[in-house]
Design an enzyme around this catalytic site. Sequence first.
Site, PDB file in Angstrom:
ATOM      1  N   HIS A  44      14.638  50.160  -3.951  1.00  0.00           N
ATOM      2  CA  HIS A  44      15.802  51.043  -3.831  1.00  0.00           C
ATOM      3  C   HIS A  44      15.576  52.246  -4.746  1.00  0.00           C
ATOM      4  CE1 HIS A  44      16.893  49.276  -7.644  1.00  0.00           C
ATOM      5  NE2 HIS A  44      16.916  48.054  -7.094  1.00  0.00           N
ATOM      6  N   HIS A  47      14.189  51.774  -8.283  1.00  0.00           N
ATOM      7  CA  HIS A  47      12.734  51.603  -8.400  1.00  0.00           C
ATOM      8  C   HIS A  47      12.039  52.961  -8.265  1.00  0.00           C
ATOM      9  CE1 HIS A  47      13.653  47.462  -6.625  1.00  0.00           C
ATOM     10  NE2 HIS A  47      13.044  47.178  -7.753  1.00  0.00           N
ATOM     11  N   ARG A 199      19.252  42.618  -4.635  1.00  0.00           N
ATOM     12  CA  ARG A 199      20.196  41.598  -4.159  1.00  0.00           C
ATOM     13  C   ARG A 199      21.400  42.214  -3.448  1.00  0.00           C
ATOM     14  NH1 ARG A 199      18.280  38.825  -8.781  1.00  0.00           N
ATOM     15  NH2 ARG A 199      17.449  36.797  -8.169  1.00  0.00           N
TER      16      ARG A 199
END
Length: 292
Positions: A44, A47, A199
Amino acid sequence: MFAFNFNKIAMPIFYEKVALNTFLKSVKNQNTTIGFVPTMGALHQGHLSLMQQSLKENNHTVVSIFVNPTQFNNSDDLTKYPRTLSQDVEKIQQLHSDIIIYAPSTEDIYEGHVHAEKFDFDGLENQMEGKFRPGHFDGVGTIVKRLFEIITPDKAYFGEKDFQQLQIVKKMTQKNNLPVSIVACPIFREPNGLAMSSRNERLTPQQRQEASLIHQTLLQAKERFKNKSLMEAKEWVTAVFATHPTFELEYFEIADEETLTPCITPLKDKNYRAFIAVFVNNIRLIDTISLK
Ligand code: PAF
């Protein structure tokens, strides 16, 4: 073995450590630096921001994509962890064509022994995540140390969302005299304040919207910590989540940033941080905020 992706401009993707190591030795000299961003994929914006920082500060950037089995204390969590290699590669290519990707197999990393080493992190491992995820930080220490040995980076980039992990990695690096600087990078948040996490992909759109409560609560707890007692702030957070059926609070802690020991009486010369772990329908989310 490695493969070149010929879509746009060739960017090496390595699947085996020996080939990666040989390649890195061929590009590294006294005047070049290697930046490293370890990930478990499902990339995402958070990162990508670590990669951007590494690109700015180094001649070469390596990104690893590996869902590390030894850091999961819950087999269901490991099975359900999103694995999206081709989308991840595309995102990295769009960011910068020169990023070197290492996407090893479990065999390449563990060579038949899928076990974590035992580490002593001077007690950092016994707090918060360590209490609720036994063995987790031994798994993190094992994989990060191995990746550092394979890649031999000059700098490695870690997000502050996993603040305890960041402190553990710093400790491991220092105790093992590893010649790598650990760079802490700020938390990236979704527009509603939810901390970015792989997550989050597992939340329904409604849960994802409602999960903004986690960051909002941390912001308000920070104000309460300034004006009221520590106990009052903790009780207030517990009460907030008790009234929301979507959430199950696992812990809320206020701890010293350096030692991660829970704050009992706040001291002027210490920096404190609030830490939280919450389940949203079995999906475990963590967040943190500096109380400075
Ligand atoms: O933060 C993560 O994604 C993982 O814990 C890490 C550092 C990549 C090690 O597997």
